[in-house]
Structure formats: structure tokens, C-alpha cells
Write a protein that holds these residues in place. Structure first.
Motif, PDB file in Angstrom:
ATOM      1  N   HIS A 193       0.932   2.947 -16.140  1.00 48.62           N
ATOM      2  CA  HIS A 193       0.951   1.608 -17.015  1.00 48.62           C
ATOM      3  C   HIS A 193       1.780   1.782 -18.142  1.00 48.62           C
ATOM      4  CE1 HIS A 193      -2.108   3.745 -19.432  1.00 48.62           C
ATOM      5  NE2 HIS A 193      -2.641   4.089 -18.271  1.00 48.62           N
ATOM      6  N   THR A 201       2.816  -5.800 -20.625  1.00 52.71           N
ATOM      7  CA  THR A 201       2.099  -4.799 -20.115  1.00 52.71           C
ATOM      8  C   THR A 201       2.444  -4.678 -18.464  1.00 52.71           C
ATOM      9  OG1 THR A 201       0.126  -4.890 -21.306  1.00 52.71           O
ATOM     10  CG2 THR A 201      -0.155  -3.679 -19.329  1.00 52.71           C
ATOM     11  N   ARG A 257      -2.282  -2.878 -23.018  1.00 50.38           N
ATOM     12  CA  ARG A 257      -2.044  -1.487 -22.523  1.00 50.38           C
ATOM     13  C   ARG A 257      -3.160  -0.627 -22.807  1.00 50.38           C
ATOM     14  NH1 ARG A 257       1.940   3.187 -23.210  1.00 50.38           N
ATOM     15  NH2 ARG A 257       0.750   4.561 -21.406  1.00 50.38           N
TER      16      ARG A 257
END
Ligand SMILES: Nc1nc2c(ncn2[C@@H]2O[C@H](COP(=O)(O)OP(=O)(O)O)[C@@H](O)[C@H]2O)c(=O)[nH]1
Ligand SMILES: [Mg+2]
Length: 640
Positions: A193, A201, A257
Motif C-alpha cells: 500500500h 491511497t 494509508r
């Protein structure tokens, strides 16, 4: 390239000891350098997962996951290996089988990776005789594993010798794969990620089942955050849809995130559940250094998640190397798991892979140990999808498709197919939209018939039991639709009679005793005599000298016969008087728009209280509609 809906996608993964040439091989196959971290480049070893698209000879694009070989990064290896359909077990012929060759092989075997190819690398540096010897050694190592019939390829990633043959072999193996369940619920274990400036994100992972499109609402677990997909990419290209088996990158809205980690899953909302307790079949590797004891802590790896688990052995105190058992594992943090998911356990310290297995149930109760019934239930849960569904339904009494989808983690269609099969075997029945075991439904039918009989016995003056009362004898979990269906069937079969307001045994007629009949007669007569001036129930019974505790069945008999009309709990009218009142009302509305309580009282000649009870009774029947102090006609019955 456009993708047809039938097309299935595969993920190819690497495995093998550090420095045996995995990353180099992927570069030779795909042209992509998967060691992308600065540290990886500097140290010349893979630390994290690498990803590359690989175009097969037929034009399809497979996703490649390159895993690190170094033992310190097995956690990363496990995060990537989960979704792999075809593994390339890479062995440097100059070194032969090494510790992580063996450990990776055991992990792949425990995870039940479908297919694999053994790739002997750096053949440019070895004599052919030597390669033959190494191949023999490897064949011994893989005997008894999923790779026992796997093809071997000899390559050099430097001279590219053997690479075209390897590509052909990969293409053949891919054809033999079944592909992932693209029709199931969407599930993406997140393995990376990051934040893209001005974009937000982004998460990546291997889509294990289902499909995903821009605009889809997703649930992020275990954080339980709802998010929406802004963009879908596969190998760096924007897609209108990605399907199971593809490596995907999703741009998600409304999610920070910082809350994400490896182990997070993005999924179709409402299907998956997080759990800190699972039932599982656990196998300890034959070369595990020692037996596993009750409540030994282990590192537990499932999908991209890694937590600490405590293994509760249920039918023994010790699991010996090479043995397998049904266990309950208590996890220190919740993770998203699914029935049939594979997992790996590593000893707590020193950290080495010691076993793994398959999830049987993600929503179990805490089990007591050494219980034959619990072990039998677990074996049944393990034995197959149908047995699993059947047991879940039996435990709850009845369940809806959606609940079964959640409990089993199977896709809707798979659940439906199993349910249909169980129905065809007459083991399940569908009541409304709830599935129930056929035996239980039969027991419920008998209970309904018994309850009706018992009601007649206890209330010989009543014509039958009100449906709502009868419903009360079945579990609350059964919805009214299911109850109606059971009753409907009994009526159809002539075992019950439905009179709307009550259900009765066919042909049942209340039969008062001679004494009761006389009292009933007196009550009716009194109400007839009093006409509009009939007093309330209490006064009436007092005057007649009837014990109020015993009057209810007598009054109910009169109501059911239509001789008395119940306006409310206290006010009744003789039916003849009631119909006169209704006629008056109709006549009034023939040439008036409205009526007041006082107006009707003048016409009917009754007490204020009685008239009020009557008008409110008509309001409830929707004959009249009250507007302030006045009423208008609403749904007055036709006719005289
Ligand atoms: N001569 C030769 N060297 C290779 C070959 N494959 C890999 N190497 C070298 O072996 C080292 C380790 O390779 P790498 O792919 O990073 O190994 P990994 O740790 O398994 O990913 C690197 O220096 C490569 O250049 C090969 O087929 N022939
Ligand atoms: Mg590498």
C-alpha cells in the motif's frame, strides 16, 4: 488487450533458496527487474515481494510474484505465496537443495499450491553430468510432495539457454490449471500500500476471488472501514474490471494509508468476517524439531496476515512431527479468514516453519477438550461443503442464503448449488427464504399439529388458535413467511383448517356443555335486551352473577359465533344491535359528509362511552377516518 468473461487468470510465483537465481530468472522471462528497493539493489538480494506481468505464448498475461529466498524474509515470502497457482521452484545446480529450498517446498506443499515446475538455474556454470546428479537429488526431495510429477527445466538466465523451453512448459502447465473463482465474493489480501501524490491511497494484491470495478463499494477488514474504488489497474493499465487471478492495484477513496497493513483485506461488504479464533486441520511437518504441545504459541500466517496463535489441541496433549489433528487456534489479533484457507505456522523461537493446514470454521465456539461429540462435529465440518452447510443450518434451526454465504465463505452460487443438492436429497427444505433441515421441519409440523390439538383441548369453546399464538411455539428465528408455508402445507394436506382469524383441526366445532350453553344463552340474551345501552363487561357479568375468571371462553364462543361483537376489551354489543348501528352510520353518510360523536349518539341512543368505543372500532376497521372532532366515511362496507 480485451478480456473475455470466460478467461481465467493465473499467478506464477517463485520459490527457492537465496541467490539461486529467482529474480534473475524472472528478469529473463519478463524483462522486469523485480528487486526494486534501493537496499535490494545495493545488497543484491530480494527482501520484499517483486511483481511482473508475464505474457504467455498465447497472448494471455499472467502475474508473476517473485519472493525473497533469505530465511529472514520468510514472512514476506508467505505474504506473496498465498495466491499462487503455479510455482517455479528455483534451484541453483551448483548448490543443489539448500535449507530454504526445503522450507519453501514444505510451505508450498502445506499451502496445497496446485502445480509447479522445478527450474534448475545457472546451468551455464555446471557440467551436464553434475546437473544429472543434482536432478536426482531434487527428485528424491520432492517425492511425496505436490511436485512429485512436476516437469524439470534446465536453464541459464544469463545465456538464455533453456528459457524458451521453460516458457513452453509454463504455457502447458497454465492450461492445466482451473483458475480462481471469478464469480465468488471479491477478496483482495493487501500485500502493498502506498500514497500517490494527488491520487490518494493505492493498494495492491492478488485478487483471490470475485471481480472489482471502478465505483465498487468495498469493506476494508479487520479495520471495518467502508471505501470506494476510484480506479482499477492491472499491470499498470487502467481497467473497467479486474477478475480473480489478476494482480491488481486499486485506488481507494476515503481511507488513510496509515491504517493499512499487510494482513488487511479489501472485500465485498458483508461477506467476510474477522476472527480471533479458528478451527483447523493442522499438520506438523515430519522434520519439525519437536512435538507441538497444548497451548504452544506459534507464528500464524494466513494470506498476507501474520499473528501469534495459541494452538489448543482438542483430542491429545501433544502433536508429534508428521501427524495431523483437528485443533482450535486462538489468535492474538483478529484476521480475515475463510473456510478452506490454508495457513502456515512457524515455531515461536527459533522461528522456523513447523507446519500448516486448512481452516475448517471461522466462527467456532470455544471448544472443550476431549469431547467425542465436538470431535465428531469437527470431522463433519471438515468433510465437505454440504456437511458444513448442513451442520451450520442444524445448529441455528434455519438460515438464509446470505447467512450461509457469510458462514462458509463460499460464493453465492456454490452455496446455492450445495443447497439445491441437499434439497434434492431431501435433507433440507426451503421455508420462505430460510433453509431448514428436513427432519427439523417435519418435527415443526408435528409440533404445530400437537399445539392445535392441545389448544382445542384447553379451549373447547374456542373455534381455533390464532395464528400468532401458534407461531409462538416455533423458534423466533423462523420468519413469518416460513411459518405461513408450513401451515399452508398442512392446510393443503387437509391436516389443518385455516379460518383466517384462527386455525383449527378440520371439522372442529366448539361444543359447550349443557351448563355452559345455558350461561352463554343468558349472556347473549342480556346483551340483546340491553341493546345500545349494554353496560361494560364487568358490570354485565356482575349483574348476571357470572364468575369473570370463567367467562372468557364463553364470551370467545359468542364472538366466534358472531353473536356478540367486541368493540374493545370492555365494550361489547349484541350482533343485531351492532348491525343496526352500522346501518345508521351508512344512512347518515348517504347524505352527510361528516359525523360527530354527539350526532351519532343522538341517532343511536347510547352512552357516550359506548358510542366512542363503537366509532373507534370503525376507525380501526377503516370504515371511518377521524379528522379532529369529526369523522368521514372511508372504506364503508357495501350493501345493507
Ligand atoms: N551465471 C549465472 N548466474 C546467474 C544465473 N541466474 C542468476 N545468476 C546470478 O546469481 C546471483 C543471484 O541471483 P538472484 O536472481 O538475485 O537470486 P535470488 O536470490 O534467488 O533472487 C546474481 O548475481 C545473478 O546474476 C544464471 O543462470 N547463470
Ligand atoms: Mg531474488
Amino acid at each position: 488487450m480485451s478480456q473475455s468473461p470466460q478467461q481465467h487468470f493465473v499467478i506464477i510465483g517463485t520459490a527457492g533458496h537465496v541467490d539461486h537465481g529467482k529474480t534473475e530468472l524472472i528478469r529473463a522471462l519478463t524483462g522486469v527487474e523485480t528487486d526494486r528497493l534501493k537496499e535490494e539493489k545495493e545488497r543484491g538480494i530480494s527482501i520484499d515481494l517483486g511483481f511482473a506481468p508475464f505474457t504467455l505464448p498465447g497472448g494471455e498475461i499472467a502475474g508473476v510474484v517473485d519472493v525473497p529466498g533469505h530465511e529472514r524474509f520468510i514472512g514476506n515470502m508467505l505474504a506473496g505465496i498465498g495466491g499462487i497457482d503455479l510455482v517455479l521452484l528455483v534451484i541453483d545446480v551448483n548448490e543443489g537443495v539448500m535449507p530454504q529450498t526445503r522450507e519453501h517446498l514444505q510451505i508450498l506443499n502445506l499451502l496445497e499450491i496446485p502445480r509447479g515446475i522445478v527450474v534448475l538455474t545457472k546451468c551455464d556454470l555446471a557440467e551436464e553430468d553434475w546437473v544429472d546428479i543434482v536432478e536426482e537429488e531434487v527428485r528424491e526431495e520432492i517425492a511425496g510432495t505436490f511436485l512429485r510429477n512436476a516437469p524439470f527445466c534446465r536453464v541459464s538466465s544469463v545465456t538464455r539457454e533453456g528459457i524458451p523451453e521453460l516458457v513452453e512448459t509454463i504455457a502447458r502447465e497454465v492450461k492445466a490449471l482451473h483458475g480462481k473463482d471469478a464469480d465468488g465474493p471479491m477478496r483482495l489480501p493487501i500485500d502493498r500500500h502506498f500514497t500517490v501524490a494527488g491520487f490518494g491511497t493505492v493498494v495492491t494484491g492478488t485478487l483471490l476471488s470475485g471481480g472489482v470495478r471502478p465505483g465498487d463499494a468495498l469493506e476494508v477488514l479487520p479495520q471495518e472501514i467502508m471505501t470506494r474504488v476510484r480506479e482499477v489497474q492491472v499491470h499498470g493499465r487502467k481497467m473497467v474490471e479486474a477478475r480473480a487471478g489478476q494482480r491488481v492495484a486499486l485506488n481507494l477513496t476515503g481511507i488513510e494509508r496509515a491504517v493499512l497493513h499487510r494482513g488487511t483485506v479489501a472485500a465485498t461488504p458483508g461477506i467476510f468476517r474477522q476472527t480471533d479464533r479458528v478451527d483447523a486441520r493442522l499438520t506438523l511437518l515430519a522434520d519439525a524439531p519437536r512435538p507441538l504441545k497444548f497451548r504452544d504459541p506459534v507464528h500464524f500466517h494466513l494470506g498476507t496476515a501474520r499473528v501469534v496463535g495459541m494452538v489448543a489441541l482438542l483430542d491429545r496433549d501433544e502433536l508429534a512431527p508428521g501427524e495431523s489433528a483437528l485443533v482450535q487456534i486462538h489468535l492474538d489479533r483478529p484476521l480475515v479468514a475463510h473456510r478452506e484457507d490454508r495457513f502456515i505456522i512457524r515455531s515461536y523461537s527459533p522461528v522456523t516453519t513447523i507446519g500448516g493446514g486448512k481452516i475448517i470454521d471461522v466462527g467456532p465456539e470455544k471448544h472443550r477438550r476431549f469431547r467425542d461429540d465436538i470431535m465428531a462435529a469437527l470431522r463433519e465440518l471438515e468433510s465437505g461443503e454440504k456437511a458444513f452447510l448442513l451442520q451450520k443450518i442444524s445448529k441455528e434451526g434455519c438460515l438464509r442464503l446470505r447467512e450461509l454465504e457469510q458462514a462458509s465463505g463460499l460464493g453465492r452460487e456454490r452455496v446455492q448449488d450445495n443447497l439445491d443438492a441437499l434439497a434434492a436429497e431431501e435433507r433440507l427444505v426451503l421455508l420462505g427464504d430460510q433453509w431448514a433441515p428436513a427432519e427439523l421441519a417435519e418435527a415443526w409440523r408435528l409440533r404445530l399439529l400437537e399445539a392445535v390439538a392441545a389448544f382445542h383441548e384447553a379451549n373447547p369453546l374456542l373455534p381455533g388458535i390464532p395464528p400468532a399464538t401458534l407461531k409462538g411455539i416455533l423458534p423466533d428465528k423462523l420468519a413469518p413467511k416460513g411459518f405461513d408455508q408450513l401451515v399452508g402445507k398442512l392446510v393443503e394436506e387437509g391436516k389443518l383448517e385455516n379460518r383466517g382469524e384462527w386455525l383449527q383441526r378440520p371439522g372442529f366445532a366448539p361444543e359447550p356443555s349443557a351448563e355452559q350453553a345455558a350461561t352463554i344463552e343468558r349472556i347473549e340474551e342480556a346483551y340483546r335486551q340491553d341493546g345500545p345501552q349494554a353496560k361494560n363487561k364487568r358490570e354485565m357479568l356482575e349483574r348476571l352473577g357470572i364468575d369473570p375468571d370463567r367467562s372468557d371462553p364463553l364470551l370467545a364462543f359468542l364472538f366466534a359465533r358472531g353473536r356478540l361483537v367486541k368493540l374493545n376489551e370492555e365494550s361489547f354489543l349484541h350482533a343485531d344491535i351492532y348491525h343496526q348501528a352500522l346501518d345508521l352510520l351508512k344512512k347518515h353518510f348517504a347524505d352527510h359528509e361528516t359525523i360527530t360523536l354527539a350526532e351519532f349518539r343522538n341517532q343511536f341512543g347510547s352512552s357516550r362511552k359506548q358510542v366512542q368505543a363503537l366509532l373507534e372500532h370503525w376507525d380501526r376497521l377503516k370504515y371511518t377516518l377521524r379528522k379532529g372532532d369529526e369523522r368521514v366515511a372511508w372504506k364503508l362496507p357495501e350493501g345493507p
